[in-house]
Design an enzyme around this catalytic site. Structure first.
Site, short mmCIF file in Angstrom:
data_model
loop_
_atom_site.label_atom_id
_atom_site.label_comp_id
_atom_site.label_asym_id
_atom_site.label_seq_id
_atom_site.Cartn_x
_atom_site.Cartn_y
_atom_site.Cartn_z
N GLY A 88 -43.86 -19.50 42.58
CA GLY A 88 -43.81 -18.02 42.35
C GLY A 88 -43.71 -17.19 43.65
NE ARG A 91 -45.03 -16.02 52.53
CZ ARG A 91 -45.13 -16.42 53.80
NH1 ARG A 91 -45.84 -15.79 54.62
NH2 ARG A 91 -44.36 -17.32 53.88
CG ASP A 250 -40.03 -24.13 46.70
OD1 ASP A 250 -39.87 -25.32 46.84
OD2 ASP A 250 -40.64 -23.46 47.30
CG ASN A 251 -38.39 -23.11 50.37
OD1 ASN A 251 -38.77 -22.10 50.14
ND2 ASN A 251 -39.08 -24.02 51.13
P1 AMP Z 1 -42.88 -21.14 51.50
O1 AMP Z 1 -43.77 -22.44 52.28
O2 AMP Z 1 -43.05 -19.96 52.43
O3 AMP Z 1 -41.59 -21.58 51.07
O4 AMP Z 1 -43.88 -20.88 50.02
C1 AMP Z 1 -44.36 -21.79 49.47
C2 AMP Z 1 -45.00 -21.08 48.21
O5 AMP Z 1 -46.22 -20.57 48.72
C3 AMP Z 1 -44.26 -19.75 47.65
O6 AMP Z 1 -44.78 -19.69 46.18
C4 AMP Z 1 -45.13 -18.70 48.55
O7 AMP Z 1 -45.03 -17.50 47.70
C5 AMP Z 1 -46.36 -19.34 48.35
N1 AMP Z 1 -47.16 -18.68 49.44
C6 AMP Z 1 -46.90 -18.67 51.26
N2 AMP Z 1 -47.67 -18.19 51.93
C7 AMP Z 1 -48.52 -17.26 51.02
C8 AMP Z 1 -49.55 -16.67 51.27
N3 AMP Z 1 -50.08 -16.37 52.47
N4 AMP Z 1 -50.09 -15.98 50.14
C9 AMP Z 1 -49.83 -16.33 49.04
N5 AMP Z 1 -48.72 -17.20 48.53
C10 AMP Z 1 -48.03 -17.71 49.72
MG MG Z 2 -40.37 -20.55 49.85
#
Ligand code: AMP
Ligand code: MG
Length: 484
Positions: A88, A91, A250-251
Site C-alpha cells: 500500500g 509514503r 507492485d511496481n
Molecule cells: P518501493 O520500494 O518504493 O516500491 O516501496 C515498497 C513499499 O514500501 C511501498 O508499499 C511503499 O509505500 C513502502 N515505503 C517505501 N518507503 C517508505 C517510507 N519511507 N515510509 C513508509 N513506507 C515506505
Molecule cells: Mg513501489
C-alpha cells in the site's frame, strides 16, 4: 485564487473501500519549490500563475488541499523478489485526478507526504536526492518516447529525514495515467470476494482499455491487451538500455507506464547481465532478465483475475494459459522489429536476427558503450576508433552494409530511422549523481543543464558532448540504492 479551486475528480474513491484509505498529507514546516515542470504543467492545463510563491509552495507540499480533493492512500500487495507481501501507499497520497483540456484523466500523487495506514515501520517521507532522481529519469524516459509517469514538481519540506545519514526531506508531485498496479489486483483478489476484483477490473477497462468494453470475455481480452502493453514497454527499455532495478509486481503499472524509479539506471557498457541495485544480489532484475520477469509478473496478474475469466465460458483457463505463453512470441516480434529499426531496416528479413545478435555479442566482447555504438552506426561515416578497425567488426559491418542495400528505400531513410530510435544522449549515471550531489549541496544549476540535455535526446548538438562521454571506470562499480 483559481488554482486553489482546481477541479480535482475522485473516481478512485468510488471503488470498494477496502482498496484505499482516506488519508491527508502530513503538513510540513517550511516548503520550498526546488523545481517545477512548466512544460508538463502547460501540457496538462495546470497553472500556478495566479498564486503567490507561498501559495504555490503550500499547494505543492500538501499543506494546502484544493477544495474538491478527497486525498487517499491506495492499498496494494505485491511479489517483491518473488515473495508475496501486503503493501500500500506507505509514503504516497493520491491527491486526486486532473482532467486535462483534451479529456485525459491523470492522477496527481504526492510521494514523501508522510505516514499513512500502510506505512508499517516507515516514516512516510522521502529525501531530496531520490525525488530529484525520479524527476530527471522519468522526464528523460518521456522525452525518449517511453511511456512513463511524469514529474510535476519537487518541493523541499524544511525537515530532515533519517536514512544512513540526515538528509533534506522532499515531496515529489507525480502525474500518472493511474497508479493501478499488478499488485493492486493481487490485493483485490486476496479479499476472497469476486465483486472487488470485478469492480477494479471494470474501472481499469473504463480508464485505460475502453475498446474492451465491447468484448464478451472482458477479463480475457484485458489479459491479452496487458500482455501486449507490457511487452511494448519492456521493448522500449531494452532499446535504450534502461534497467528498472526492482520489477516487483507492485511496481508494474497497468497504465503501461514505467513507474517507481528507485534503483533504476541506464547501462553504459553493453553487458546483458548488468545489475545496479545493491539489493539485487542474484541479478533477478538484470537487463536481459526484464522480459522474463515481465512474463512472471503477468502470470501473477492472470492468477488474480482468473476467477473472473473462469466463470465466462469453457476453455477460458486454457486460453489464459495460452495467452501467457504467447508473451514470448509477442515480445520477440516487438524486440526484433525494434532492433531492426536500430539497425536501419525498414523491411524485415529472416537473417536479421543473426545480424543483431552478432553485433550484440561483439559489443559485449569488446565492452562497447551501448548508446554511443548505435548512435555512431546511425551516421553515414563511422568515427575513427580502434574498435571499428578490427577484422571482426569489419566482417559484421560489411554484412550489415549488404543488408542495408536490400532495402527498397534510400540509405538516408535508414539512417533517419536509426537516428529516431538510437538516442544521442541518455541520463548517464555519473552525470545524474553529479547533478544530484550539487542539488543536495544547494546548487540546482547542473541539474537543469542535465535536464536540458535529456529533453531532446534524438538531436545531435555540440552541447551534448559532456553528457555523451561514458565514465572512465566502467559502471560495474556503480550501485544504486533502494533508500528512496
Ligand atoms: P518501493 O520500494 O518504493 O516500491 O516501496 C515498497 C513499499 O514500501 C511501498 O508499499 C511503499 O509505500 C513502502 N515505503 C517505501 N518507503 C517508505 C517510507 N519511507 N515510509 C513508509 N513506507 C515506505
Ligand atoms: Mg513501489
Amino acid at each position: 485564487m483559481p488554482v486553489f479551486d482546481i477541479k480535482l475528480e475522485n473516481t478512485y474513491a468510488l471503488l470498494p473501500s477496502v482498496l484505499f484509505s482516506p488519508s491527508l498529507p502530513v503538513p510540513v514546516s517550511d516548503p520550498s519549490t526546488v523545481i517545477f515542470n512548466q512544460k508538463l504543467a502547460d501540457e496538462i492545463g495546470f497553472s500556478l500563475s495566479d498564486l503567490s510563491e507561498e501559495q504555490a509552495n503550500n499547494l505543492l507540499s500538501g499543506n494546502h488541499i484544493p477544495a474538491h480533493a478527497q486525498p487517499l492512500a491506495q492499498a496494494y500487495a505485491g511479489h517483491q523478489f518473488g515473495n508475496f507481501s501486503v503493501l500500500g501507499d506507505g509514503r504516497a497520497i493520491l491527491l486526486g485526478e486532473l482532467v486535462t483540456p483534451s479529456g485525459q484523466r491523470l492522477d496527481w500523487q504526492f510521494k514523501g507526504s508522510g505516514r499513512t495506514s500502510y506505512s508499517r515501520g516507515g516514516d512516510g517521507r522521502a529525501a531530496l536526492g531520490p525525488m530529484l532522481r525520479e524527476y530527471i529519469i522519468s522526464e528523460a524516459m518521456h522525452h525518449l518516447g517511453i511511456p512513463t509517469t511524469r514529474s510535476l514538481a519537487v518541493v523541499t519540506t524544511g525537515e530532515k529525514v533519517y536514512r544512513e545519514t540526515k538528509l533534506p526531506g522532499a515531496i515529489l508531485s507525480r502525474i500518472a495515467g493511474s497508479h493501478i498496479r499488478v499488485g493492486t489486483f493481487e490485493f483485490a483478489s486476496m479479499q476472497g470476494d469476486r465483486s472487488i476484483t470485478q469492480a477494479l477490473l471494470s474501472y481499469l477497462i473504463d480508464r485505460h482499455f475502453p475498446e474492451i468494453k465491447k468484448k464478451d470475455n472482458q477479463p480475457l481480452a484485458l489479459l491479452e491487451a496487458v500482455i501486449h502493453q507490457q511487452a511494448e514497454l519492456i521493448t522500449h527499455w531494452m532499446r535504450v538500455g534502461f534497467i528498472h532495478g526492482v520489477m516487483n509486481t507492485d511496481n508494474m503499472a497497468l497504465s503501461g507506464e514505467t513507474i517507481d524509479y528507485g534503483p533504476c539506471a541506464f547501462m553504459d557498457t553493453f553487458a546483458p547481465d548488468t545489475v545496479f541495485s545493491s539489493i539485487d544480489k542474484k541479478g533477478r532484475y538484470a537487463y536481459a532478465n526484464q522480459p522474463y520477469i515481465a512474463q512472471w509478473n503477468l502470470a501473477r496478474f492472470a492468477e488474480s483475475i482468473l476467477p473472473l475469466i473462469e466463470g465466462k465460458r469453457e476453455g477460458a483457463i486454457e486460453k489464459a494459459e495460452d495467452l501467457l505463453h504467447s508473451f514470448e512470441q509477442v515480445y520477440k516480434h516487438k524486440w526484433i522489429t525494434m532492433m531492426n529499426a536500430k539497425l536501419g531496416f525498414i523491411t524485415s528479413h529472416k537473417e536479421d536476427e543473426k545480424l543483431i545478435t552478432d553485433l550484440l555479442d561483439w559489443m559485449h566482447l569488446v565492452k562497447a558503450d551501448y548508446t554511443n555504438t548505435f548512435r555512431e552506426l546511425s551516421k553515414p561515416e563511422l568515427p575513427r576508433n580502434e574498435r571499428y578497425k578490427s577484422e571482426e567488426f569489419k566482417y559484421w559491418h560489411n554484412r550489415w552494409q549488404e543488408r542495408l542495400k536490400q532495402e527498397t528505400q534510400e540509405m538516408a531513410s535508414s539512417f533517419a530511422l536509426m537516428r529516431s530510435v538510437n538516442p544521442a544522449v541518455i541520463p548517464r549515471n555519473h552525470k545524474v549523481e553529479e547533478a544530484l550531489s550539487a542539488a543536495e549541496a544547494g546548487d540546482i544549476a547542473p541539474f537543469h543543464r542535465l535536464l536540458q540535455a535529456v529533453e531532446n535526446p534524438y538531436k545531435d548538438s555540440e552541447n551534448l558532448r559532456p553528457y555523451q562521454t561514458p565514465p572512465k571506470q566502467t559502471d560495474k562499480a556503480y550501485q544504486t540504492f533502494c533508500g528512496t
